[in-house]
Design a protein around this motif. Sequence first.
Motif, PDB file in Angstrom:
ATOM      1  N   CYS A  20      10.525   6.333  -1.433  1.00 21.11           N
ATOM      2  CA  CYS A  20      10.023   4.496  -1.291  1.00 21.11           C
ATOM      3  C   CYS A  20      10.831   3.555  -1.190  1.00 21.11           C
ATOM      4  CB  CYS A  20      10.001   4.591  -3.088  1.00 21.11           C
ATOM      5  SG  CYS A  20       8.228   5.065  -3.668  1.00 21.11           S
ATOM      6  N   ARG A  21      12.717   4.620  -1.138  1.00 17.67           N
ATOM      7  CA  ARG A  21      13.512   3.709  -0.471  1.00 17.67           C
ATOM      8  C   ARG A  21      13.604   3.457   0.559  1.00 17.67           C
ATOM      9  NH1 ARG A  21      17.089   1.205   1.659  1.00 17.67           N
ATOM     10  NH2 ARG A  21      19.153   1.045   1.328  1.00 17.67           N
ATOM     11  N   GLN A  22      13.309   4.702   1.549  1.00 19.75           N
ATOM     12  CA  GLN A  22      13.197   4.321   2.837  1.00 19.75           C
ATOM     13  C   GLN A  22      11.951   4.589   3.422  1.00 19.75           C
ATOM     14  OE1 GLN A  22      15.651   5.941   5.162  1.00 19.75           O
ATOM     15  NE2 GLN A  22      16.748   5.844   3.188  1.00 19.75           N
ATOM     16  N   CYS A  23      10.750   4.101   2.713  1.00 18.38           N
ATOM     17  CA  CYS A  23       9.903   2.893   3.122  1.00 18.38           C
ATOM     18  C   CYS A  23       9.185   2.669   3.465  1.00 18.38           C
ATOM     19  CB  CYS A  23       8.404   3.606   2.353  1.00 18.38           C
ATOM     20  SG  CYS A  23       7.002   2.617   2.429  1.00 18.38           S
ATOM     21  N   VAL A  24       9.223   1.589   4.646  1.00 17.77           N
ATOM     22  CA  VAL A  24       8.650  -0.272   5.371  1.00 17.77           C
ATOM     23  C   VAL A  24       6.801  -0.113   4.910  1.00 17.77           C
ATOM     24  CG1 VAL A  24      10.855  -0.542   6.058  1.00 17.77           C
ATOM     25  CG2 VAL A  24       9.499   0.670   7.518  1.00 17.77           C
ATOM     26  N   TYR A  25       6.790   0.250   4.610  1.00 16.53           N
ATOM     27  CA  TYR A  25       4.648   0.167   5.254  1.00 16.53           C
ATOM     28  C   TYR A  25       4.587  -1.227   4.590  1.00 16.53           C
ATOM     29  CZ  TYR A  25       0.018   1.051   3.856  1.00 16.53           C
ATOM     30  OH  TYR A  25      -1.263   0.554   3.966  1.00 16.53           O
ATOM     31  N   TRP A  26       5.062  -1.472   2.847  1.00 18.04           N
ATOM     32  CA  TRP A  26       4.346  -3.398   3.317  1.00 18.04           C
ATOM     33  C   TRP A  26       5.692  -3.932   4.248  1.00 18.04           C
ATOM     34  CZ3 TRP A  26       0.550  -4.325   1.088  1.00 18.04           C
ATOM     35  CH2 TRP A  26      -0.491  -3.426   0.303  1.00 18.04           C
ATOM     36  N   GLU A  27       7.028  -3.580   4.239  1.00 16.95           N
ATOM     37  CA  GLU A  27       7.832  -4.877   4.566  1.00 16.95           C
ATOM     38  C   GLU A  27       7.634  -5.106   6.215  1.00 16.95           C
ATOM     39  OE1 GLU A  27       8.733  -2.592   1.222  1.00 16.95           O
ATOM     40  OE2 GLU A  27       8.489  -2.240   2.920  1.00 16.95           O
ATOM     41  N   LEU A  28       7.007  -4.371   6.524  1.00 10.95           N
ATOM     42  CA  LEU A  28       6.946  -4.615   8.337  1.00 10.95           C
ATOM     43  C   LEU A  28       4.865  -4.576   9.014  1.00 10.95           C
ATOM     44  CD1 LEU A  28       9.653  -2.317   9.616  1.00 10.95           C
ATOM     45  CD2 LEU A  28       9.539  -5.029   9.340  1.00 10.95           C
ATOM     46  N   ASP A  29       5.396  -4.863   9.511  1.00  9.29           N
ATOM     47  CA  ASP A  29       3.799  -5.051  10.368  1.00  9.29           C
ATOM     48  C   ASP A  29       3.626  -3.038  10.842  1.00  9.29           C
ATOM     49  OD1 ASP A  29       3.739  -4.994  13.578  1.00  9.29           O
ATOM     50  OD2 ASP A  29       5.339  -6.040  12.780  1.00  9.29           O
ATOM     51  N   PRO A  30       2.399  -2.956  11.271  1.00 11.68           N
ATOM     52  CA  PRO A  30       2.317  -1.548  11.208  1.00 11.68           C
ATOM     53  C   PRO A  30       2.802  -1.152  12.540  1.00 11.68           C
ATOM     54  CG  PRO A  30       0.181  -2.537  11.083  1.00 11.68           C
ATOM     55  CD  PRO A  30       1.435  -3.813  11.334  1.00 11.68           C
TER      56      PRO A  30
END
Length: 221
Positions: A20-30
Amino acid sequence: MSRRLVSLTLDTLEDLPRPCRQCVYWELDPVSADRACAAGDPGLEKEAWVSQTLLEWGSCGKLIYVDGMPAGFVMYAPPAYVPRSMAFPTSPVSADAALLMTANVVPAFAGGGLGRMLVQGVARDLTKRGIKAIEAFGDAKFGDAADPAGACVAPADFFLSVGFKTVRPHPRYPRLRLELRTALSWKSDVEYALEKLLGSMSPESLLRPVRPTPATRSTTG
């Protein structure tokens, strides 16, 4: 067993589970998310997003610790700060709501009510900031091997179990909503009475032992 709920900061960000610390699924557009992952360090983008959101909007997450160990977290923000929110078939999020992006409880601590505590912590925070509701996109088929979002979208059943109601159905990604006045009514009468008692006492009286008052015999007419 002690439980402690704290706000997400750049310091506590490091206590998120590593995926989760390395995930940007929500924070950036696809497209930007794929580009960040290809570049090899999406964690930097995650930190930049948290930093900007904290500066411009305020608290955007909660972590819960059990006996000092990170046991779960939740992240939330206005939909304008969450580019991925527009990519769902049940978008957009209502104008009067903040988006609960994701919620996660470490499996070893599942089933202990931590998810409800996290959502209630979000509700308290948002109520103070004048926000009326929380909305979320749930995954109605959580755990499906073909799920492109993995664990980034929390199970729809979780949201339903903590009081959310479906406002826009969908076979995979329903949009759900929790009115904050509902969330804040979860406390038991005992907890509410204790909170009122402590709130009515001055800091000095909380530090000093309270002497018991002599018992008196009541009389009836």
